[in-house]
Design a protein around this motif. Structure first.
Motif, short mmCIF file in Angstrom:
data_model
loop_
_atom_site.label_atom_id
_atom_site.label_comp_id
_atom_site.label_asym_id
_atom_site.label_seq_id
_atom_site.Cartn_x
_atom_site.Cartn_y
_atom_site.Cartn_z
N SER A 92 0.82 -1.21 0.00
CA SER A 92 0.00 0.00 0.00
C SER A 92 0.86 1.26 0.00
CB SER A 92 -0.92 0.00 1.22
OG SER A 92 -1.67 1.20 1.28
N GLN B 147 2.66 1.68 -3.42
CA GLN B 147 1.79 2.19 -4.47
C GLN B 147 1.52 3.68 -4.29
OE1 GLN B 147 1.01 0.61 -7.25
NE2 GLN B 147 2.27 -1.07 -6.41
N ALA B 148 1.41 4.13 -3.05
CA ALA B 148 1.22 5.56 -2.79
C ALA B 148 2.43 6.36 -3.25
CB ALA B 148 0.96 5.79 -1.31
N GLN C 30 2.43 6.47 -7.02
CA GLN C 30 1.38 7.36 -7.49
C GLN C 30 1.82 8.82 -7.40
OE1 GLN C 30 -1.25 6.69 -9.14
NE2 GLN C 30 -2.08 8.77 -9.21
N GLN C 31 2.59 9.13 -6.37
CA GLN C 31 3.12 10.49 -6.23
C GLN C 31 4.03 10.84 -7.41
OE1 GLN C 31 5.71 11.06 -2.87
NE2 GLN C 31 5.75 13.28 -3.06
N THR D 235 3.93 9.39 -10.37
CA THR D 235 3.08 9.44 -11.55
C THR D 235 2.41 10.79 -11.69
OG1 THR D 235 2.65 7.05 -11.40
CG2 THR D 235 1.11 8.35 -12.71
N GLN D 236 1.93 11.33 -10.59
CA GLN D 236 1.27 12.63 -10.61
C GLN D 236 2.25 13.75 -10.94
OE1 GLN D 236 -0.62 12.72 -6.75
NE2 GLN D 236 -2.41 11.57 -7.45
N GLN E 183 2.77 13.70 -14.59
CA GLN E 183 1.65 14.29 -15.33
C GLN E 183 1.76 15.80 -15.39
OE1 GLN E 183 -1.69 12.69 -13.17
NE2 GLN E 183 -1.79 10.82 -14.41
N ASP F 224 3.89 4.33 -16.06
CA ASP F 224 3.04 3.17 -15.80
C ASP F 224 3.86 2.13 -15.05
OD1 ASP F 224 1.23 1.13 -15.70
OD2 ASP F 224 0.82 1.06 -17.86
#
Length: 213
Positions: free
Chosen positions: A66, A69-70, A73-74, A76-77, A80, A87
Protein backbone atom coordinates in the motif's frame (compact mmCIF):
# COMPACT_ATOMS: atom_id res chain seq x y z
CA UNK A 1 26.42 27.50 -22.35
CA UNK A 2 27.23 23.94 -21.33
CA UNK A 3 24.92 21.80 -19.21
CA UNK A 4 26.06 18.43 -17.86
CA UNK A 5 23.18 16.18 -16.84
CA UNK A 6 24.02 13.43 -14.36
CA UNK A 7 21.21 10.89 -14.45
CA UNK A 8 20.28 7.26 -14.14
CA UNK A 9 17.76 5.77 -16.55
CA UNK A 10 15.79 4.02 -13.79
CA UNK A 11 15.34 7.26 -11.86
CA UNK A 12 11.86 8.73 -12.53
CA UNK A 13 12.88 12.11 -11.14
CA UNK A 14 15.70 12.20 -13.68
CA UNK A 15 13.16 11.83 -16.46
CA UNK A 16 10.98 14.55 -14.96
CA UNK A 17 13.95 16.86 -14.34
CA UNK A 18 15.22 16.43 -17.90
CA UNK A 19 11.76 17.19 -19.32
CA UNK A 20 11.50 20.33 -17.20
CA UNK A 21 14.94 21.43 -18.36
CA UNK A 22 14.01 20.89 -22.01
CA UNK A 23 10.83 22.91 -21.49
CA UNK A 24 12.93 25.72 -20.01
CA UNK A 25 15.38 25.59 -22.91
CA UNK A 26 12.53 26.17 -25.37
CA UNK A 27 12.12 29.61 -23.77
CA UNK A 28 15.81 30.32 -23.18
CA UNK A 29 17.09 32.43 -26.07
CA UNK A 30 20.10 34.21 -24.54
CA UNK A 31 22.72 31.87 -26.00
CA UNK A 32 23.19 28.40 -27.53
CA UNK A 33 23.25 25.45 -25.14
CA UNK A 34 25.27 22.22 -25.31
CA UNK A 35 23.85 19.25 -23.40
CA UNK A 36 26.15 16.50 -22.14
CA UNK A 37 24.62 13.34 -20.73
CA UNK A 38 26.67 11.97 -17.84
CA UNK A 39 26.30 8.53 -16.30
CA UNK A 40 25.23 7.85 -12.74
CA UNK A 41 24.08 4.60 -11.14
CA UNK A 42 21.70 4.63 -8.20
CA UNK A 43 22.79 1.07 -7.38
CA UNK A 44 25.87 -0.18 -9.24
CA UNK A 45 25.63 -3.48 -7.31
CA UNK A 46 22.51 -4.48 -9.26
CA UNK A 47 23.33 -7.76 -11.04
CA UNK A 48 23.58 -7.75 -14.83
CA UNK A 49 20.33 -9.70 -15.13
CA UNK A 50 18.50 -7.23 -12.88
CA UNK A 51 16.35 -7.87 -9.81
CA UNK A 52 12.64 -8.02 -9.03
CA UNK A 53 11.37 -4.42 -9.07
CA UNK A 54 8.58 -4.70 -6.50
CA UNK A 55 10.62 -6.70 -4.03
CA UNK A 56 13.56 -4.30 -4.29
CA UNK A 57 11.39 -1.22 -3.82
CA UNK A 58 9.58 -2.66 -0.80
CA UNK A 59 12.90 -3.59 0.80
CA UNK A 60 14.66 -0.33 -0.06
CA UNK A 61 11.89 1.90 1.30
CA UNK A 62 10.74 -0.53 4.01
CA UNK A 63 7.27 -0.22 2.55
CA UNK A 64 4.33 -2.56 2.34
CA UNK A 65 2.42 -2.77 -0.95
CA UNK A 66 0.00 0.00 0.00
CA UNK A 67 2.77 2.45 0.93
CA UNK A 68 4.76 1.55 -2.20
CA UNK A 69 1.79 2.19 -4.47
CA UNK A 70 1.22 5.56 -2.79
CA UNK A 71 4.85 6.49 -3.45
CA UNK A 72 4.63 5.46 -7.09
CA UNK A 73 1.38 7.36 -7.49
CA UNK A 74 3.12 10.49 -6.23
CA UNK A 75 5.76 10.10 -8.94
CA UNK A 76 3.08 9.44 -11.55
CA UNK A 77 1.27 12.63 -10.61
CA UNK A 78 4.50 14.65 -10.72
CA UNK A 79 5.11 13.23 -14.19
CA UNK A 80 1.65 14.29 -15.33
CA UNK A 81 2.38 17.86 -14.27
CA UNK A 82 5.42 17.79 -16.57
CA UNK A 83 3.53 16.13 -19.41
CA UNK A 84 5.01 12.65 -18.91
CA UNK A 85 3.31 9.29 -18.56
CA UNK A 86 4.47 6.68 -16.06
CA UNK A 87 3.04 3.17 -15.80
CA UNK A 88 4.77 1.42 -12.92
CA UNK A 89 2.42 -1.56 -13.26
CA UNK A 90 4.38 -2.50 -16.38
CA UNK A 91 7.75 -2.63 -14.58
CA UNK A 92 8.83 -6.02 -13.32
CA UNK A 93 12.63 -5.68 -13.35
CA UNK A 94 15.09 -3.20 -11.89
CA UNK A 95 17.93 -3.47 -14.43
CA UNK A 96 21.61 -2.71 -14.20
CA UNK A 97 22.00 0.42 -16.35
CA UNK A 98 25.73 0.18 -17.09
CA UNK A 99 25.25 -1.09 -20.67
CA UNK A 100 22.60 1.52 -21.36
CA UNK A 101 24.97 4.28 -20.22
CA UNK A 102 27.68 2.74 -22.37
CA UNK A 103 25.36 2.83 -25.37
CA UNK A 104 24.61 6.51 -24.78
CA UNK A 105 28.34 7.18 -24.67
CA UNK A 106 29.09 5.58 -28.04
CA UNK A 107 26.20 6.74 -30.22
CA UNK A 108 26.61 9.86 -32.39
CA UNK A 109 25.98 13.16 -30.65
CA UNK A 110 22.96 13.96 -32.79
CA UNK A 111 20.98 10.94 -31.54
CA UNK A 112 21.93 10.98 -27.84
CA UNK A 113 18.92 13.01 -26.75
CA UNK A 114 16.48 10.80 -28.70
CA UNK A 115 18.12 7.68 -27.30
CA UNK A 116 17.85 8.93 -23.72
CA UNK A 117 14.19 9.81 -24.24
CA UNK A 118 13.49 6.43 -25.87
CA UNK A 119 15.11 4.51 -23.02
CA UNK A 120 13.23 6.49 -20.38
CA UNK A 121 9.97 5.90 -22.23
CA UNK A 122 10.65 2.20 -22.78
CA UNK A 123 11.30 1.62 -19.10
CA UNK A 124 8.75 3.86 -17.42
CA UNK A 125 5.87 3.45 -19.88
CA UNK A 126 6.37 -0.04 -21.35
CA UNK A 127 8.32 -1.79 -18.59
CA UNK A 128 11.10 -2.87 -20.96
CA UNK A 129 14.32 -4.30 -19.55
CA UNK A 130 16.75 -1.57 -20.56
CA UNK A 131 19.62 -3.61 -19.14
CA UNK A 132 19.06 -6.31 -21.77
CA UNK A 133 21.64 -6.12 -24.55
CA UNK A 134 19.23 -7.30 -27.24
CA UNK A 135 16.73 -4.59 -26.32
CA UNK A 136 19.47 -1.95 -26.40
CA UNK A 137 20.54 -3.13 -29.85
CA UNK A 138 16.93 -3.01 -31.06
CA UNK A 139 16.61 0.54 -29.76
CA UNK A 140 19.86 1.56 -31.47
CA UNK A 141 18.63 -0.01 -34.70
CA UNK A 142 15.45 2.07 -34.59
CA UNK A 143 17.67 5.16 -34.49
CA UNK A 144 19.39 4.10 -37.70
CA UNK A 145 22.46 2.39 -36.28
CA UNK A 146 23.83 -1.02 -37.24
CA UNK A 147 22.98 -3.33 -34.32
CA UNK A 148 25.80 -5.74 -35.11
CA UNK A 149 28.33 -2.92 -35.14
CA UNK A 150 26.95 -1.61 -31.85
CA UNK A 151 27.17 -5.10 -30.35
CA UNK A 152 30.85 -5.31 -31.31
CA UNK A 153 31.51 -1.87 -29.83
CA UNK A 154 29.83 -2.78 -26.55
CA UNK A 155 31.71 -6.08 -26.40
CA UNK A 156 34.95 -4.18 -27.03
CA UNK A 157 34.04 -1.97 -24.04
CA UNK A 158 33.92 1.19 -26.13
CA UNK A 159 32.42 4.03 -24.11
CA UNK A 160 32.95 2.15 -20.85
CA UNK A 161 35.89 4.29 -19.77
CA UNK A 162 33.80 7.42 -20.34
CA UNK A 163 31.01 5.98 -18.20
CA UNK A 164 33.43 4.99 -15.45
CA UNK A 165 34.97 8.48 -15.54
CA UNK A 166 31.48 9.96 -15.04
CA UNK A 167 30.81 7.67 -12.09
CA UNK A 168 34.16 8.52 -10.55
CA UNK A 169 33.65 12.26 -11.09
CA UNK A 170 30.24 12.10 -9.42
CA UNK A 171 31.73 10.22 -6.49
CA UNK A 172 34.60 12.65 -6.08
CA UNK A 173 32.27 15.65 -6.42
CA UNK A 174 30.04 14.32 -3.69
CA UNK A 175 27.00 13.76 -5.92
CA UNK A 176 24.76 11.51 -3.84
CA UNK A 177 21.55 11.80 -5.83
CA UNK A 178 20.24 12.57 -9.28
CA UNK A 179 19.22 14.37 -11.35
CA UNK A 180 22.21 16.65 -10.88
CA UNK A 181 22.86 19.48 -13.34
CA UNK A 182 26.17 21.32 -13.73
CA UNK A 183 26.03 24.54 -15.73
CA UNK A 184 29.19 25.89 -17.36
CA UNK A 185 31.20 23.50 -15.17
CA UNK A 186 30.65 25.91 -12.29
CA UNK A 187 27.04 26.08 -11.09
CA UNK A 188 24.99 23.15 -9.81
CA UNK A 189 21.28 22.48 -9.61
CA UNK A 190 19.92 19.36 -7.94
CA UNK A 191 16.63 17.55 -8.24
CA UNK A 192 13.70 17.73 -10.64
CA UNK A 193 13.34 21.49 -10.55
CA UNK A 194 10.32 23.12 -12.22
CA UNK A 195 10.88 24.55 -15.69
CA UNK A 196 10.48 28.08 -14.31
CA UNK A 197 13.33 27.49 -11.85
CA UNK A 198 15.58 26.17 -14.58
CA UNK A 199 14.79 29.13 -16.82
CA UNK A 200 15.46 31.63 -14.05
CA UNK A 201 18.81 29.98 -13.25
CA UNK A 202 19.86 29.84 -16.90
CA UNK A 203 19.02 33.48 -17.49
CA UNK A 204 20.83 34.57 -14.33
CA UNK A 205 23.96 32.56 -15.18
CA UNK A 206 23.94 33.85 -18.74
CA UNK A 207 23.65 37.45 -17.52
CA UNK A 208 26.52 36.96 -15.06
CA UNK A 209 28.66 35.60 -17.88
CA UNK A 210 27.88 38.67 -19.98
CA UNK A 211 28.80 40.96 -17.08
CA UNK A 212 32.18 39.24 -16.72
CA UNK A 213 33.17 39.82 -20.36
Amino acid sequence: MRIDIFQDLVCPWCRIGKKNLMDALEKFTAEPVELHYRAYQLDPSTPAEGVDFGKLMRTKFRADESKLQAMLQQVTQAGQVSGLHFDFAQITTMPNTLKAHQLIAIVPEEVKQKLVDDLFRAYFEDGKDIGDIDFLLETASQLGMDPQQIRLQLQAKEGLEEVEDDLEFASQAGVTGVPFFVINQKYALTGAQPATTFLQALEQISAEGTDET
